[in-house]
Design a protein around this motif. Structure first.
Motif, PDB file in Angstrom:
ATOM      1  N   VAL A 185      -0.559  -3.321  -0.213  1.00 37.88           N
ATOM      2  CA  VAL A 185       0.129  -3.694   1.014  1.00 37.88           C
ATOM      3  C   VAL A 185       1.621  -3.578   0.721  1.00 37.88           C
ATOM      4  CG1 VAL A 185       0.604  -5.513   2.688  1.00 37.88           C
ATOM      5  CG2 VAL A 185      -1.710  -5.230   1.786  1.00 37.88           C
ATOM      6  N   ILE A 186       2.258  -2.604   1.354  1.00 34.37           N
ATOM      7  CA  ILE A 186       3.658  -2.311   1.083  1.00 34.37           C
ATOM      8  C   ILE A 186       4.501  -2.777   2.267  1.00 34.37           C
ATOM      9  CG2 ILE A 186       5.314  -0.548   0.415  1.00 34.37           C
ATOM     10  CD1 ILE A 186       2.960  -0.915  -1.551  1.00 34.37           C
ATOM     11  N   ASP A 187       5.390  -3.708   2.012  1.00 35.49           N
ATOM     12  CA  ASP A 187       6.288  -4.214   3.044  1.00 35.49           C
ATOM     13  C   ASP A 187       7.394  -3.187   3.257  1.00 35.49           C
ATOM     14  OD1 ASP A 187       7.996  -5.537   4.727  1.00 35.49           O
ATOM     15  OD2 ASP A 187       8.095  -7.379   3.535  1.00 35.49           O
ATOM     16  N   ILE A 188       7.425  -2.579   4.429  1.00 34.52           N
ATOM     17  CA  ILE A 188       8.429  -1.554   4.715  1.00 34.52           C
ATOM     18  C   ILE A 188       9.455  -2.035   5.743  1.00 34.52           C
ATOM     19  CG2 ILE A 188       6.842   0.324   4.133  1.00 34.52           C
ATOM     20  CD1 ILE A 188       6.719   0.783   7.279  1.00 34.52           C
ATOM     21  N   HIS A 189       9.557  -3.368   5.906  1.00 39.13           N
ATOM     22  CA  HIS A 189      10.448  -3.888   6.936  1.00 39.13           C
ATOM     23  C   HIS A 189      11.870  -3.347   6.826  1.00 39.13           C
ATOM     24  CE1 HIS A 189      12.757  -6.921   9.269  1.00 39.13           C
ATOM     25  NE2 HIS A 189      11.732  -6.766  10.082  1.00 39.13           N
ATOM     26  N   TRP A 232      -9.259   5.946  -6.779  1.00 41.46           N
ATOM     27  CA  TRP A 232      -9.375   5.761  -8.214  1.00 41.46           C
ATOM     28  C   TRP A 232      -7.977   5.787  -8.815  1.00 41.46           C
ATOM     29  CZ3 TRP A 232      -7.174  10.041 -10.275  1.00 41.46           C
ATOM     30  CH2 TRP A 232      -7.331  11.261  -9.621  1.00 41.46           C
ATOM     31  N   GLY A 233      -7.871   5.227 -10.007  1.00 43.47           N
ATOM     32  CA  GLY A 233      -6.585   5.142 -10.681  1.00 43.47           C
ATOM     33  C   GLY A 233      -6.580   3.960 -11.629  1.00 43.47           C
ATOM     34  N   PRO A 234      -5.446   3.665 -12.250  1.00 39.38           N
ATOM     35  CA  PRO A 234      -5.366   2.537 -13.185  1.00 39.38           C
ATOM     36  C   PRO A 234      -5.747   1.226 -12.509  1.00 39.38           C
ATOM     37  CG  PRO A 234      -3.393   3.908 -13.321  1.00 39.38           C
ATOM     38  CD  PRO A 234      -4.166   4.391 -12.140  1.00 39.38           C
ATOM     39  N   LEU A 235      -6.423   0.360 -13.257  1.00 33.56           N
ATOM     40  CA  LEU A 235      -6.810  -0.938 -12.725  1.00 33.56           C
ATOM     41  C   LEU A 235      -5.575  -1.740 -12.334  1.00 33.56           C
ATOM     42  CD1 LEU A 235      -9.640  -1.974 -15.217  1.00 33.56           C
ATOM     43  CD2 LEU A 235      -9.896  -1.186 -12.847  1.00 33.56           C
ATOM     44  N   LEU A 236      -5.694  -2.474 -11.246  1.00 35.52           N
ATOM     45  CA  LEU A 236      -4.583  -3.281 -10.756  1.00 35.52           C
ATOM     46  C   LEU A 236      -4.667  -4.696 -11.323  1.00 35.52           C
ATOM     47  CD1 LEU A 236      -4.763  -2.160  -7.013  1.00 35.52           C
ATOM     48  CD2 LEU A 236      -3.223  -1.282  -8.796  1.00 35.52           C
ATOM     49  N   ASP A 237      -3.511  -5.308 -11.515  1.00 38.35           N
ATOM     50  CA  ASP A 237      -3.485  -6.691 -11.997  1.00 38.35           C
ATOM     51  C   ASP A 237      -4.066  -7.639 -10.955  1.00 38.35           C
ATOM     52  OD1 ASP A 237      -2.320  -5.924 -14.393  1.00 38.35           O
ATOM     53  OD2 ASP A 237      -0.274  -6.155 -13.628  1.00 38.35           O
ATOM     54  N   HIS A 238      -3.821  -7.328  -9.690  1.00 38.34           N
ATOM     55  CA  HIS A 238      -4.414  -8.109  -8.602  1.00 38.34           C
ATOM     56  C   HIS A 238      -4.439  -7.224  -7.365  1.00 38.34           C
ATOM     57  CE1 HIS A 238      -0.060  -8.595  -8.038  1.00 38.34           C
ATOM     58  NE2 HIS A 238      -0.336  -8.696  -6.758  1.00 38.34           N
ATOM     59  N   ARG A 239      -5.282  -7.597  -6.419  1.00 33.07           N
ATOM     60  CA  ARG A 239      -5.392  -6.866  -5.153  1.00 33.07           C
ATOM     61  C   ARG A 239      -5.102  -7.816  -4.004  1.00 33.07           C
ATOM     62  NH1 ARG A 239      -8.694  -2.027  -5.952  1.00 33.07           N
ATOM     63  NH2 ARG A 239      -9.611  -2.020  -8.026  1.00 33.07           N
ATOM     64  N   PRO A 240      -4.254  -7.407  -3.086  1.00 33.09           N
ATOM     65  CA  PRO A 240      -3.537  -6.137  -3.052  1.00 33.09           C
ATOM     66  C   PRO A 240      -2.262  -6.160  -3.894  1.00 33.09           C
ATOM     67  CG  PRO A 240      -3.050  -7.381  -1.066  1.00 33.09           C
ATOM     68  CD  PRO A 240      -4.062  -8.184  -1.837  1.00 33.09           C
ATOM     69  N   SER A 241      -1.921  -4.995  -4.399  1.00 30.08           N
ATOM     70  CA  SER A 241      -0.655  -4.816  -5.110  1.00 30.08           C
ATOM     71  C   SER A 241       0.444  -4.515  -4.092  1.00 30.08           C
ATOM     72  CB  SER A 241      -0.781  -3.658  -6.099  1.00 30.08           C
ATOM     73  OG  SER A 241       0.476  -3.338  -6.666  1.00 30.08           O
ATOM     74  N   ASP A 242       1.684  -4.775  -4.487  1.00 28.24           N
ATOM     75  CA  ASP A 242       2.804  -4.468  -3.602  1.00 28.24           C
ATOM     76  C   ASP A 242       3.631  -3.288  -4.120  1.00 28.24           C
ATOM     77  OD1 ASP A 242       4.087  -5.576  -5.764  1.00 28.24           O
ATOM     78  OD2 ASP A 242       5.098  -7.170  -4.637  1.00 28.24           O
ATOM     79  N   ASP A 243       3.070  -2.521  -5.081  1.00 25.97           N
ATOM     80  CA  ASP A 243       3.810  -1.402  -5.663  1.00 25.97           C
ATOM     81  C   ASP A 243       2.867  -0.250  -5.958  1.00 25.97           C
ATOM     82  OD1 ASP A 243       5.577   0.301  -6.921  1.00 25.97           O
ATOM     83  OD2 ASP A 243       5.878  -0.958  -8.694  1.00 25.97           O
ATOM     84  N   LEU A 244       3.076   0.878  -5.289  1.00 28.03           N
ATOM     85  CA  LEU A 244       2.227   2.042  -5.515  1.00 28.03           C
ATOM     86  C   LEU A 244       2.300   2.560  -6.942  1.00 28.03           C
ATOM     87  CD1 LEU A 244       2.821   4.221  -2.301  1.00 28.03           C
ATOM     88  CD2 LEU A 244       1.140   2.407  -2.670  1.00 28.03           C
ATOM     89  N   LEU A 245       3.389   2.250  -7.632  1.00 29.51           N
ATOM     90  CA  LEU A 245       3.597   2.754  -8.992  1.00 29.51           C
ATOM     91  C   LEU A 245       3.078   1.808 -10.072  1.00 29.51           C
ATOM     92  CD1 LEU A 245       7.213   4.184  -8.576  1.00 29.51           C
ATOM     93  CD2 LEU A 245       5.088   5.487  -8.717  1.00 29.51           C
ATOM     94  N   GLU A 246       2.400   0.718  -9.665  1.00 26.18           N
ATOM     95  CA  GLU A 246       1.880  -0.206 -10.666  1.00 26.18           C
ATOM     96  C   GLU A 246       0.969   0.498 -11.654  1.00 26.18           C
ATOM     97  OE1 GLU A 246      -1.203  -3.962 -10.934  1.00 26.18           O
ATOM     98  OE2 GLU A 246       0.109  -3.875  -9.179  1.00 26.18           O
ATOM     99  N   ARG A 247       1.290   0.326 -12.955  1.00 25.01           N
ATOM    100  CA  ARG A 247       0.519   0.877 -14.078  1.00 25.01           C
ATOM    101  C   ARG A 247       0.527   2.409 -14.107  1.00 25.01           C
ATOM    102  NH1 ARG A 247      -2.428  -2.399 -17.266  1.00 25.01           N
ATOM    103  NH2 ARG A 247      -2.584  -4.596 -16.651  1.00 25.01           N
ATOM    104  N   ILE A 248       1.441   3.028 -13.387  1.00 25.53           N
ATOM    105  CA  ILE A 248       1.578   4.486 -13.446  1.00 25.53           C
ATOM    106  C   ILE A 248       2.528   4.836 -14.579  1.00 25.53           C
ATOM    107  CG2 ILE A 248       2.478   6.527 -12.240  1.00 25.53           C
ATOM    108  CD1 ILE A 248      -0.229   5.624 -11.202  1.00 25.53           C
TER     109      ILE A 248
END
Length: 250
Positions: A185-189, A232-248
């Motif tokens: 969930v990305i806040d784009i306000h 698919w992709g790297p496991l997230l620390d929690h869902r939802p993440s606020d950063d598309l680049l998490e663990r990239i």
């Protein structure tokens, strides 16, 4: 020379980029991320507006101009138009579109690719087709045995889909974050005005854009978040993440 971080949008029609990812494009642009857009068709079978913005025979040309204007607004510098016929994308020879998409993935070397989920959000056949073709091309792009003349292999780290429930239906929910498939969930306000401007650039499509967003009781509520599912992709620390680049990794 490619930048350190790249997101590739693989979508079906002009206006998909403004619906799905205008805000994240503008946001990540400020972080030095390049966003590349692939649009499979020019939407020539779509609506022309009411009153009509153009004659039907001019719709592809007008929608292409809308696409390029919207892309400039949100910060996309590379727009690749594949030129396939609207509502006929599922008929495209898979070997042909695979090679074209693989070549683009290997050329731009994105860490993240964003496309439609396998149901195409609204079961539109072109949305479903580009989702299928994109997943196929990502896998092939990483394997040197495929499309040997289309560049050096490249492994995409994360594939993101649209959510099972469209974001404009998720946004009013009190428990949006607990819904399955809501992985980012990305806040784009801060980039809300950019998204609004991009959407309104697609004048030929104002009927659906106005119906979904601008005639709602609270347009800002529907527009301030962009939401994605991790295919698919790297496991997230929690869902939802606020950063598309998490663990990239870079």
């Amino acid at each position: 020379m490619t930048p350190d971080r790249t997101i590739l949008l693989s979508l079906a029609h002009p206006d998909d980029e403004s619906f799905i990812a205008a805000g994240v494009t503008a946001k990540y642009k400020t972080r030095g991320v390049q966003v590349v857009l692939v649009t499979a068709t020019l939407g020539e079978e779509g609506k022309t507006g009411n009153p009509p913005v153009c004659a039907r025979e001019d719709l592809a040309k007008v929608r292409e101009a809308e696409l390029l204007t919207a892309a400039k607004i949100i910060g996309v510098e590379d727009v690749h138009r594949l030129g396939y016929h609207d509502r006929q994308l599922d008929k495209v020879p898979h070997l042909e579109i695979r090679e074209r998409l693989v070549a683009l993935i290997r050329r731009h070397r994105p860490q993240i690719v964003i496309s439609f989920d396998p149901n195409g959000t609204n079961l539109h056949p072109d949305h479903i087709a580009i989702s299928r073709f994109t997943s196929d091309a990502i896998a092939a792009a990483a394997d040197s045995r495929w499309c040997a003349n289309s560049g050096e292999p490249h492994q995409v780290q994360r594939l993101l889909w649209t959510t099972p429930v469209p974001f404009w239906e998720l946004a009013p929910m009190e428990n949006m974050n607990s819904q399955p498939g809501v992985d980012f969930v990305i806040d784009i306000h801060p980039w809300l005005s950019v998204k609004i401007q991009a959407l309104k650039t697609h004048r030929t499509q104002h009927l659906s854009i106005d119906r979904i967003f601008f005639t709602s009781p609270d347009p800002e509520l529907l527009l301030r978040f962009e939401v994605f599912r991790q295919a698919w992709g790297p496991l997230l620390d929690h869902r939802p993440s606020d950063d598309l680049l998490e663990r990239i990794s870079i």
